[in-house]
Design an enzyme around this catalytic site. Structure first.
Site, PDB file in Angstrom:
ATOM      1  N   GLY A   1      75.056  23.430  23.711  1.00  0.00           N
ATOM      2  CA  GLY A   1      75.194  23.471  22.254  1.00  0.00           C
ATOM      3  C   GLY A   1      74.059  24.255  21.623  1.00  0.00           C
ATOM      4  O   GLY A   1      74.252  25.061  20.707  1.00  0.00           O
TER       5      GLY A   1
ATOM      6  N   LYS B   1      88.891  28.011  25.870  1.00  0.00           N
ATOM      7  CA  LYS B   1      88.420  28.045  27.260  1.00  0.00           C
ATOM      8  C   LYS B   1      88.251  26.616  27.769  1.00  0.00           C
ATOM      9  O   LYS B   1      87.362  25.897  27.333  1.00  0.00           O
ATOM     10  CB  LYS B   1      87.081  28.771  27.380  1.00  0.00           C
ATOM     11  CG  LYS B   1      86.753  29.039  28.851  1.00  0.00           C
ATOM     12  CD  LYS B   1      85.283  29.234  29.121  1.00  0.00           C
ATOM     13  CE  LYS B   1      84.565  27.957  29.479  1.00  0.00           C
ATOM     14  NZ  LYS B   1      84.921  27.355  30.773  1.00  0.00           N
TER      15      LYS B   1
ATOM     16  N   CYS C   1      81.156  11.125  26.106  1.00  0.00           N
ATOM     17  CA  CYS C   1      80.029  11.497  25.242  1.00  0.00           C
ATOM     18  C   CYS C   1      79.537  10.307  24.421  1.00  0.00           C
ATOM     19  O   CYS C   1      78.358  10.178  24.160  1.00  0.00           O
ATOM     20  CB  CYS C   1      80.407  12.666  24.351  1.00  0.00           C
ATOM     21  SG  CYS C   1      81.945  12.401  23.489  1.00  0.00           S
TER      22      CYS C   1
ATOM     23  N   GLU D   1      70.989  11.138  28.710  1.00  0.00           N
ATOM     24  CA  GLU D   1      72.419  10.930  28.942  1.00  0.00           C
ATOM     25  C   GLU D   1      72.680  11.049  30.443  1.00  0.00           C
ATOM     26  O   GLU D   1      72.439  12.098  31.039  1.00  0.00           O
ATOM     27  CB  GLU D   1      73.202  12.001  28.183  1.00  0.00           C
ATOM     28  CG  GLU D   1      74.686  11.815  28.264  1.00  0.00           C
ATOM     29  CD  GLU D   1      75.465  12.869  27.471  1.00  0.00           C
ATOM     30  OE1 GLU D   1      75.150  14.069  27.591  1.00  0.00           O
ATOM     31  OE2 GLU D   1      76.402  12.485  26.759  1.00  0.00           O
TER      32      GLU D   1
ATOM     33  N   GLY E   1      80.497  19.577  24.480  1.00  0.00           N
ATOM     34  CA  GLY E   1      79.835  19.642  25.778  1.00  0.00           C
ATOM     35  C   GLY E   1      78.404  19.173  25.670  1.00  0.00           C
ATOM     36  O   GLY E   1      78.065  18.368  24.789  1.00  0.00           O
ATOM     37  N   SER E   2      77.561  19.683  26.527  1.00  0.00           N
ATOM     38  CA  SER E   2      76.189  19.197  26.582  1.00  0.00           C
ATOM     39  C   SER E   2      75.361  19.721  25.407  1.00  0.00           C
ATOM     40  O   SER E   2      75.628  20.803  24.871  1.00  0.00           O
ATOM     41  CB  SER E   2      75.540  19.635  27.897  1.00  0.00           C
ATOM     42  OG  SER E   2      75.544  21.025  27.971  1.00  0.00           O
ATOM     43  N   THR E   3      74.344  18.967  25.039  1.00  0.00           N
ATOM     44  CA  THR E   3      73.445  19.393  23.961  1.00  0.00           C
ATOM     45  C   THR E   3      72.735  20.689  24.355  1.00  0.00           C
ATOM     46  O   THR E   3      72.503  21.563  23.518  1.00  0.00           O
ATOM     47  CB  THR E   3      72.438  18.267  23.641  1.00  0.00           C
ATOM     48  OG1 THR E   3      73.186  17.142  23.164  1.00  0.00           O
ATOM     49  CG2 THR E   3      71.436  18.665  22.575  1.00  0.00           C
ATOM     50  N   GLU E   4      72.462  20.817  25.640  1.00  0.00           N
ATOM     51  CA  GLU E   4      71.780  22.013  26.141  1.00  0.00           C
ATOM     52  C   GLU E   4      72.589  23.284  25.838  1.00  0.00           C
ATOM     53  O   GLU E   4      72.074  24.249  25.275  1.00  0.00           O
ATOM     54  CB  GLU E   4      71.645  21.835  27.646  1.00  0.00           C
ATOM     55  CG  GLU E   4      70.727  22.770  28.341  1.00  0.00           C
ATOM     56  CD  GLU E   4      70.903  22.618  29.855  1.00  0.00           C
ATOM     57  OE1 GLU E   4      71.503  21.622  30.301  1.00  0.00           O
ATOM     58  OE2 GLU E   4      70.462  23.530  30.559  1.00  0.00           O
TER      59      GLU E   4
ATOM     60  N   GLU F   1      80.077  19.240  19.156  1.00  0.00           N
ATOM     61  CA  GLU F   1      80.185  17.815  19.479  1.00  0.00           C
ATOM     62  C   GLU F   1      79.469  17.651  20.814  1.00  0.00           C
ATOM     63  O   GLU F   1      79.961  18.110  21.833  1.00  0.00           O
ATOM     64  CB  GLU F   1      81.660  17.425  19.553  1.00  0.00           C
ATOM     65  CG  GLU F   1      81.885  15.943  19.388  1.00  0.00           C
ATOM     66  CD  GLU F   1      81.966  15.227  20.710  1.00  0.00           C
ATOM     67  OE1 GLU F   1      80.905  14.761  21.181  1.00  0.00           O
ATOM     68  OE2 GLU F   1      83.063  15.154  21.271  1.00  0.00           O
TER      69      GLU F   1
HETATM   70  P1  NDP Z   1      78.557  22.086  29.601  1.00  0.00           P
HETATM   71  O1  NDP Z   1      78.037  21.809  28.252  1.00  0.00           O
HETATM   72  O2  NDP Z   1      77.858  23.079  30.443  1.00  0.00           O
HETATM   73  O3  NDP Z   1      80.084  22.573  29.516  1.00  0.00           O
HETATM   74  C1  NDP Z   1      80.952  22.428  28.431  1.00  0.00           C
HETATM   75  C2  NDP Z   1      81.801  23.687  28.278  1.00  0.00           C
HETATM   76  O4  NDP Z   1      80.986  24.798  27.914  1.00  0.00           O
HETATM   77  C3  NDP Z   1      82.519  24.113  29.553  1.00  0.00           C
HETATM   78  O5  NDP Z   1      83.752  24.685  29.221  1.00  0.00           O
HETATM   79  C4  NDP Z   1      81.567  25.148  30.100  1.00  0.00           C
HETATM   80  O6  NDP Z   1      82.170  26.032  30.992  1.00  0.00           O
HETATM   81  C5  NDP Z   1      81.138  25.865  28.837  1.00  0.00           C
HETATM   82  N1  NDP Z   1      79.868  26.578  28.943  1.00  0.00           N
HETATM   83  C6  NDP Z   1      78.860  26.451  29.851  1.00  0.00           C
HETATM   84  N2  NDP Z   1      77.853  27.288  29.566  1.00  0.00           N
HETATM   85  C7  NDP Z   1      78.217  27.974  28.453  1.00  0.00           C
HETATM   86  C8  NDP Z   1      77.593  28.963  27.654  1.00  0.00           C
HETATM   87  N3  NDP Z   1      76.379  29.433  27.931  1.00  0.00           N
HETATM   88  N4  NDP Z   1      78.245  29.429  26.581  1.00  0.00           N
HETATM   89  C9  NDP Z   1      79.467  28.954  26.261  1.00  0.00           C
HETATM   90  N5  NDP Z   1      80.112  28.029  26.973  1.00  0.00           N
HETATM   91  C10 NDP Z   1      79.492  27.527  28.051  1.00  0.00           C
HETATM   92  O7  NDP Z   1      78.682  20.746  30.387  1.00  0.00           O
HETATM   93  P2  NDP Z   1      78.780  20.589  31.973  1.00  0.00           P
HETATM   94  O8  NDP Z   1      80.189  20.562  32.292  1.00  0.00           O
HETATM   95  O9  NDP Z   1      77.965  21.575  32.707  1.00  0.00           O
HETATM   96  O10 NDP Z   1      78.098  19.187  32.151  1.00  0.00           O
HETATM   97  C11 NDP Z   1      76.680  19.082  32.160  1.00  0.00           C
HETATM   98  C12 NDP Z   1      76.244  17.823  31.489  1.00  0.00           C
HETATM   99  O11 NDP Z   1      76.633  17.873  30.131  1.00  0.00           O
HETATM  100  C13 NDP Z   1      76.887  16.570  32.019  1.00  0.00           C
HETATM  101  O12 NDP Z   1      76.163  16.036  33.068  1.00  0.00           O
HETATM  102  C14 NDP Z   1      76.863  15.676  30.837  1.00  0.00           C
HETATM  103  O13 NDP Z   1      75.634  15.011  30.778  1.00  0.00           O
HETATM  104  C15 NDP Z   1      76.973  16.614  29.660  1.00  0.00           C
HETATM  105  N6  NDP Z   1      78.325  16.689  29.094  1.00  0.00           N
HETATM  106  C16 NDP Z   1      78.526  16.114  27.898  1.00  0.00           C
HETATM  107  C17 NDP Z   1      79.776  16.144  27.334  1.00  0.00           C
HETATM  108  C18 NDP Z   1      80.026  15.507  26.032  1.00  0.00           C
HETATM  109  O14 NDP Z   1      81.171  15.373  25.631  1.00  0.00           O
HETATM  110  N7  NDP Z   1      79.015  15.112  25.323  1.00  0.00           N
HETATM  111  C19 NDP Z   1      80.919  16.742  28.006  1.00  0.00           C
HETATM  112  C20 NDP Z   1      80.585  17.366  29.256  1.00  0.00           C
HETATM  113  C21 NDP Z   1      79.329  17.314  29.761  1.00  0.00           C
HETATM  114  P3  NDP Z   1      82.234  25.647  32.545  1.00  0.00           P
HETATM  115  O15 NDP Z   1      82.932  24.357  32.660  1.00  0.00           O
HETATM  116  O16 NDP Z   1      83.020  26.751  33.106  1.00  0.00           O
HETATM  117  O17 NDP Z   1      80.810  25.588  33.014  1.00  0.00           O
END
Ligand code: NDP
Length: 785
Positions: free
Chosen positions: A249, A192, A300, A397, A244-247, A266
């Site tokens: 994660g 996805k 990240c 972050e 993606g985000s720690t939240e 990650e």
């Molecule tokens: P997210 O962690 O929300 O998104 C990463 C991926 O997870 C996207 O494909 C997202 O889908 C998907 N996702 C969102 N919610 C869920 C869930 N409950 N279960 C499974 N998958 C999910 O990052 P955001 O894009 O919302 O960015 C928010 C913040 O996160 C940024 O401001 C940044 O600080 C941080 N971030 C960190 C990254 C890193 O590499 N460390 C990368 C991206 C963001 P969708 O895009 O459709 O929401």
């Protein structure tokens, strides 16, 4: 006018890359995309689509299908069906497919680069010169591992269907990091992409079609967070790989807890960029540009905390401001632009909010004199000085082009500041003194360390975090373990070389019960449990064979404190000395072999003598590995050595299985100890007496106080306390499956590593334990006179 004057006053002319080929590709699809499932484009069951926008000008690029739970189910089923044949396909055949992907990406590199820039807003210079070449490199590299899997990973099998969820900051690169190793190891994939950046993944799907990849091996389902959640929760998925985000994660860790799904995360970071006063300052300034303004800081591992040695701070800031003044922000398709657009208004607002917070908290803000384009989503490069270490901008972050600068006086202070974060993804160290740089590199808690360099990535080098930056590695040999599992027969065969299959011998029946209550073993001392209660231990025939202390939360807290206090010393103890101590443990155990054998027979009704022998062998094996579990030198490009060093995880909680209690203790705890971890061990509640007898062996074997702590009591109660404890870095839990969920859910506080095992049956082999007991740090050391 002299030539110099002309060169100095010459204005930049626009040098835009043509968007037309990418726009034509979108047009060929009528600006609307379906889901890629089982090798075909399918209308989403939801009948819903969403727009993907160019953040540089706010224009809609295309409409993309929104997959719902029904679509996710279809994709997982397609992947499951494809897995049957794909997992049996010879490595060489998989290598050919991966090779074909690499070639196709190279052949369409320009189209990919432009499309990525349109969808994401990052400068074309980056997509063209970094993202896309690295994508191709990942497919080539993993084509090699597919080819070598049969010989190099003998005894390992693919996991099955892998659910992969990626973010928007490196859309195609994150796809490559995930898809390439998964396919190489014989898994099938449901991926996805992020909502903001789905387009290059869809172009990749087309490539899969073009090269004739068997249907269902790669499935691409676009959607939103709910789509991701449905993929995570689908019972047909064997592993989730998330960036993606720690939240999020954390949410995923909770959702997969107890399901048996393998997981790699990650996550975010707040990486330090440490500049010592002997650094080459001009190089360091260029390093900062790359560290925090690459991809507008939406990285990240961005070096978002600049730590400068006090004596050179003002000089460094002055150079930095001069350099910032010359940076160019604007149309990402312009080849002379340094910073492109921020991904979306929501991210821009987040950056603005955190910058405002920084000002309110008293840090000093500096931005260049020029303005960013008024149209589109842009933010200028930003420098904060006089930042307090605990302030929001030093801890959170920001994920934008904002650098927070702090000063330090001594290397010790630099290390303390660098580690003053809940994250641990990367660090960059600048010094002309390689002794100092390597010394600091080993002390910073992060998965990747760059010396006199930054943001170097390569498929041959693993990437991933310590602490709340997640776990698992992507890339390198170490990244392959995320996508394979030990073949069961193989493990059983290994297990038989231990004390498994012991014949029951009721040698204990003739012995009288021993009335003795063991205490707990904390900080090198035998201590009474805080509760003051004890717990009976019975033989399989119901006879009382002894009592052990009933440990509680407080005892665990004390044990963790002791283990933490001992951690630094034990980590730094020479590998040779660790080996010596483990051999000494074996020696002292062997002196009391008969007593231990008798006790084991009483508790388990099995042949205790054979188990003691197996435990001695396990301690010898752990001792042997203490100075032999070596790292690798990855052959990354450039003039560079990349040292992949296995490091201890830190403080570990180990809840032992019920079978073979002494062997389990020796194999699990011995190996973890050999790797430099300090331990809080909870013996099996069914047979804890061998562990409590082990106190005396520990006391006589030079094991430093606090390194090895033992708390007896109710397994799940103690497991929960360990899993919730923020100062515990990993928990291994052997017990009933209900307990797996308990531990995995509770571990999300500090995103500690967890490893869940059945309470009985064969023990994992040493190789697997060694991997679980360590985390790989990659240190990049470029060279050149
Ligand atoms: P997210 O962690 O929300 O998104 C990463 C991926 O997870 C996207 O494909 C997202 O889908 C998907 N996702 C969102 N919610 C869920 C869930 N409950 N279960 C499974 N998958 C999910 O990052 P955001 O894009 O919302 O960015 C928010 C913040 O996160 C940024 O401001 C940044 O600080 C941080 N971030 C960190 C990254 C890193 O590499 N460390 C990368 C991206 C963001 P969708 O895009 O459709 O929401």
């Amino acid at each position: 006018m002299t030539l110099t004057e002309i060169m100095q006053t010459l204005p930049y002319g626009p040098a835009p890359e043509a968007a037309q080929p990418a726009m034509d590709w979108l047009k060929a699809h009528k600006g609307k995309f379906q889901l890629f499932i089982a090798g075909k484009w399918r209308t989403p069951a939801s009948r819903e689509w969403f727009a993907t926008i160019n953040p540089a000008n706010g224009q809609k690029l295309a409409e993309v299908a929104l997959a719902n739970a029904t679509d996710v189910d279809k994709a997982v089923k397609a992947a499951r069906k494809a897995f049957v044949e794909w997992s049996q396909t010879r490595g060489h055949v998989r290598a050919r497919y991966l090779y074909a992907m690499a070639r196709q990406i190279q052949k369409h590199a320009r189209l990919f680069a432009v499309l990525e820039t349109l969808d994401n807003g990052k400068p074309i210079r980056e997509t063209r010169d970094i993202d896309i070449p690295l994508v191709a490199r990942h497919f080539y590299y993993h084509a090699g591992w597919a080819q070598l899997m049969e010989s190099e990973l003998a005894g390992y099998a693919p996991l099955g269907v892998v659910g992969q969820i990626i973010p928007w900051n490196f859309p195609l690169l994150m796809l490559a990091w995930k898809v390439a190793p998964a396919l190489a190891m014989g898994n099938t994939v449901v991926l996805k992409p992020a909502e903001f950046t789905p387009l290059t993944a869809l172009l990749f799907a087309e490539i899969c079609q073009n090269i004739g990849l068997p249907p269902g091996v790669v499935n691409i389902i676009t959607g939103d967070g709910k789509t991701g959640a449905a993929l995570v929760e689908h019972p047909g998925v064997d592993k989730i790989a998330f960036t993606g985000s720690t939240e999020v994660g954390r949410i995923i860790r909770k959702a997969t807890a107890g399901s048996g799904k393998k997981l790699s995360l990650e996550l975010g970071g707040k990486s330090p960029f440490v500049v010592f006063e002997d650094a080459d300052l001009d190089s360091a300034v260029e390093g900062v540009v790359d560290a925090i303004w690459f991809n507008q800081g939406q990285v990240c591992c961005a070096g978002s905390r600049l730590l400068v040695q006090e004596g050179i701070a003002e000089k460094m800031y002055a150079k930095l401001r001069a350099r910032m003044e010359k940076l160019r922000v604007g149309d990402p398709l312009d080849k002379a632009v340094d910073l492109g657009a921020i991904i979306a208004p929501v991210q821009l607002e987040k950056i603005q909010r955190l910058v405002q917070k920084g000002v309110e908290e008293g840090a000093k803000l500096w931005q260049p004199s020029w303005a960013v384009p008024a149209e589109g989503c842009f933010y200028p490069p930003t420098l904060f000085t006089e930042v307090a270490p605990a302030s929001t901008i030093a801890q959170e972050e920001i994920f934008g082009p904002v650098l927070a600068a702090l000063t330090f006086r001594t290397p010790e202070e630099a290390v303390r500041l660098a580690n003053n974060t809940r994250y641990g993804l990367a660090a960059s160290i600048w010094s002309e003194d390689i002794n100092l740089a390597l010394d600091v590199a080993t002390q910073i808690k992060a998965g990747t360390i760059w010396i006199n360099s930054t943001n170097l990535f390569d498929a041959a080098s693993g990437f991933g975090g310590y602490r709340e930056s997640g776990f698992g590695r992507e890339g390198g040999r170490e990244g392959l373990w995320e996508y394979v599992k030990k073949i069961e027969q193989h493990r059983t065969a290994q297990g038989q070389s231990s004390a498994r299959g012991l014949t029951a011998k009721a040698s204990a029946e003739s012995l009288p019960p021993i009335d003795r209550t063991a205490k707990l073993f904390i900080g090198g001392k035998q201590v009474r449990p805080d509760s003051g209660y004890s717990k009976a231990v019975h033989a399989p025939d119901g006879r009382l064979v002894g009592e052990v202390g009933l440990g509680n939360r407080k005892d665990i807290r004390n044990a963790v404190e002791a283990a933490r206090a001992a951690q630094e010393g034990w980590r730094k103890t020479a590998a040779h000395s660790k080996a010596q101590i483990l051999y000494f443990l074996a020696e002292n155990l062997s002196q009391r072999a008969e007593e231990f054998a008798r006790r084991l027979s009483e508790q388990t009704g099995q042949d205790g003598g054979a188990e003691v022998e197996a435990a001695l062998e396990a301690l010898f094996t752990a001792a042997a590995w203490a100075d032999k579990y070596e790292g690798l030198v990855h052959p990354t490009p450039l003039r560079n050595v990349t040292l992949a060093i296995p490091e201890p995880i830190g403080v570990m909680g180990i809840l032992c299985p019920d079978d073979q209690p002494l062997l389990a203790l020796a194999r699990l705890a011995g190996t973890a100890l050999a790797m430099g971890n300090t331990l809080v061990v909870v013996p099996s509640p069914l047979a804890p007496l061998s562990a409590t007898d082990f106190y005396q062996v520990l006391e006589t074997s030079d094991v430093p106080a606090g390194t090895f702590n033992i708390v007896t009591g109710e397994r799940d109660e103690l497991a929960l306390t360990l899993a919730e404890h923020d100062d515990v870095d990993a928990v291994w839990y052997a017990g009933p499956q209900a307990g797996w969920a308990l531990v995995e859910k509770a571990s999300t506080g500090n995103m500690k590593r967890t490893w869940t095992l059945p309470s009985s049956g064969p023990l994992p082999d040493t190789e697997e334990i060694l991997r679980q007991a360590t985390q790989v740090k990659n240190i990049w050391v470029p060279y050149g006179a």
